[in-house]
Design an enzyme around this catalytic site. Structure first.
Site, PDB file in Angstrom:
ATOM      1  N   ARG A  37       8.265 -31.774 -35.394  1.00  0.00           N
ATOM      2  CA  ARG A  37       8.645 -31.073 -36.702  1.00  0.00           C
ATOM      3  C   ARG A  37       9.830 -31.740 -37.452  1.00  0.00           C
ATOM      4  O   ARG A  37      10.936 -31.946 -36.582  1.00  0.00           O
ATOM      5  CB  ARG A  37       8.688 -29.519 -36.776  1.00  0.00           C
ATOM      6  N   ASP A  83      16.349 -23.570 -42.670  1.00  0.00           N
ATOM      7  CA  ASP A  83      16.147 -24.650 -41.558  1.00  0.00           C
ATOM      8  C   ASP A  83      17.074 -25.702 -41.798  1.00  0.00           C
ATOM      9  O   ASP A  83      17.161 -26.513 -40.780  1.00  0.00           O
ATOM     10  CB  ASP A  83      14.550 -25.070 -42.054  1.00  0.00           C
TER      11      ASP A  83
HETATM   12  O1  MRU Z   1       7.396 -23.063 -40.482  1.00  0.00           O
HETATM   13  P1  MRU Z   1       8.398 -22.269 -39.859  1.00  0.00           P
HETATM   14  O2  MRU Z   1       7.583 -20.827 -39.534  1.00  0.00           O
HETATM   15  O3  MRU Z   1       9.058 -22.758 -38.810  1.00  0.00           O
HETATM   16  O4  MRU Z   1       9.397 -21.623 -41.084  1.00  0.00           O
HETATM   17  C1  MRU Z   1      10.438 -21.040 -40.670  1.00  0.00           C
HETATM   18  C2  MRU Z   1      11.357 -20.778 -41.694  1.00  0.00           C
HETATM   19  O5  MRU Z   1      11.384 -21.258 -43.034  1.00  0.00           O
HETATM   20  C3  MRU Z   1      12.460 -19.702 -41.412  1.00  0.00           C
HETATM   21  O6  MRU Z   1      12.715 -19.060 -42.572  1.00  0.00           O
HETATM   22  C4  MRU Z   1      13.758 -20.353 -41.003  1.00  0.00           C
HETATM   23  O7  MRU Z   1      13.479 -21.058 -39.858  1.00  0.00           O
HETATM   24  C5  MRU Z   1      14.720 -19.578 -40.853  1.00  0.00           C
HETATM   25  S1  MRU Z   1      14.654 -19.126 -39.211  1.00  0.00           S
HETATM   26  C6  MRU Z   1      15.949 -18.150 -38.674  1.00  0.00           C
END
Ligand code: MRU
Length: 353
Positions: free
Chosen positions: A98, A244
């Site tokens: 990712r 992220d």
């Molecule tokens: O695609 P994801 O579910 O991994 O995205 C996660 C998010 O955007 C969360 O809000 C972010 O990682 C913050 S986690 C503490």
């Protein structure tokens, strides 16, 4: 080999190292079933990150570290050089899962650094496993500190909107944005939460609503399209989300939809907070360097197995967006709260011991 068990658990620990295996909650099964999966091969961890069995920036970071610990365990290398080659191959596989959450790079870099510093194969393997386990423990402590720092910004009777899942399930435990909500509640304040469902993967309804309900925190679920309605009708007075990746300028990358919530909050004079550990900061990149993950069209053209769009329709499905610093009231970290201007306040956070 992957092994699956189903059980109902009283507290949520997203991932852990147990008997030389990695055990994690399979988040694709929530909220219907709490299923724990066990992995003993780093390729399985890569696949789990890619397929959202584990997700959320801090949880992905620790998963990467655990993936390298499994790679070390799997390696048949007899010299340091051979082991470093095996680890580099695993690092690349894990890194390519990712692209947006910077915590993955942070977790992988930290383990590779430890591997390079040790002298022989046995010591490298031991140190990697010890460090990965410590990273998991530190994650929980960091979130609790961050939560306490953030709780001071919230008041009795606040109704707080959150987006996606930045909770225990996005970290090893406790959570970032939901960590602040937990700490606020633990400090004795009476608060309510509004969770957006977060189309298309539904992290808000499947995970945040599940997690808060599980912990007895007052939560109401809204469709993403009701953000403006709740704000204009005074049903929400603060917003908090996770991140992220955060740049040194205060540009915040988070789940798609965050930017429109922040814009709407600004329009209604509602404070918009971001909660994230320092491992989510990318002090080197500029906005043009950040890769926004594009996910598969089927997430948008259907709900579960049911098709909700015409066959062959063009789809644009970015997983993240960028919220500019001028929409953000404060960034809550384990080292304190950064306030605008962020260039200066973020730099100061990193200078703090
Ligand atoms: O695609 P994801 O579910 O991994 O995205 C996660 C998010 O955007 C969360 O809000 C972010 O990682 C913050 S986690 C503490």
């Amino acid at each position: 080999m992957e092994n699956k068990t189903t059980k109902i658990y009283s507290s949520l620990r997203t991932l852990e190292w147990k008997n030389n295996k990695v055990v994690m909650i399979d988040q694709t099964q929530l909220p219907n079933e709490l299923v724990f999966v066990e992995f003993d091969d780093y390729n399985q961890i890569a696949n789990a990150i890619k397929t959202l069995v584990v997700r959320g920036a801090p949880a992905i970071g620790v998963s990467g570290a655990f993936g390298l610990a499994l790679a070390a365990q799997q390696s048949k290398a007899s010299t340091k050089d051979e082991l470093l080659q095996d680890l580099e191959k695993a690092r690349k596989t894990l890194f390519e899962t990712r692209p947006t959450a910077i915590n993955l790079k942070w977790g992988l870099d930290k383990i590779m650094q430890v591997a390079k510093e040790e002298t022989d194969v046995f010591q490298i393997k031991e140190s990697i496993i010890k460090t990965a386990k410590k990273m998991a423990e530190d994650d929980v402590q960091t979130n609790m500190t961050l939560g306490k720092n953030g709780s001071e910004l919230f008041e009795n009777n606040d109704t707080i909107m959150t987006h996606c899942n930045a909770g225990a399930l996005a970290t090893v435990a406790y959570g970032t944005a939901l960590g602040v909500i937990r700490a606020t509640k633990e400090s004795g304040k009476n608060i309510k939460v509004i969770a957006t469902e977060t189309r298309p993967v539904q992290q808000g309804s499947r995970l945040t609503a599940f997690e808060l309900k599980h912990d007895g925190i007052d939560v109401s679920l809204i469709p993403d399209t009701a953000v403006g309605y709740t704000m204009v009708n005074g049903l929400v007075n603060k917003v908090i989300v996770g991140a992220d990746r955060i740049l040194r300028t205060g540009h915040v990358y988070n789940k798609i939809g965050t930017f429109q919530i922040a814009t709407m909050a600004k329009q209604h004079g509602i404070p918009f907070y971001v909660a994230a550990p320092l491992s989510t900061f990318d002090m080197k990149s500029n906005p043009e360097d950040v890769v926004i993950e594009q996910r598969k069209p089927s997430e948008v053209t259907g709900i579960g197995d049911k098709k909700t769009a015409p066959e062959g329709i063009n789809v644009i499905n970015p997983a993240f967006d960028m919220t500019p610093p001028e929409l953000i009231t404060g960034i809550i970290t384990e080292k304190g709260v950064a306030k605008p201007p962020f260039d200066d306040s973020i730099k100061k956070l990193f200078e703090r011991k």
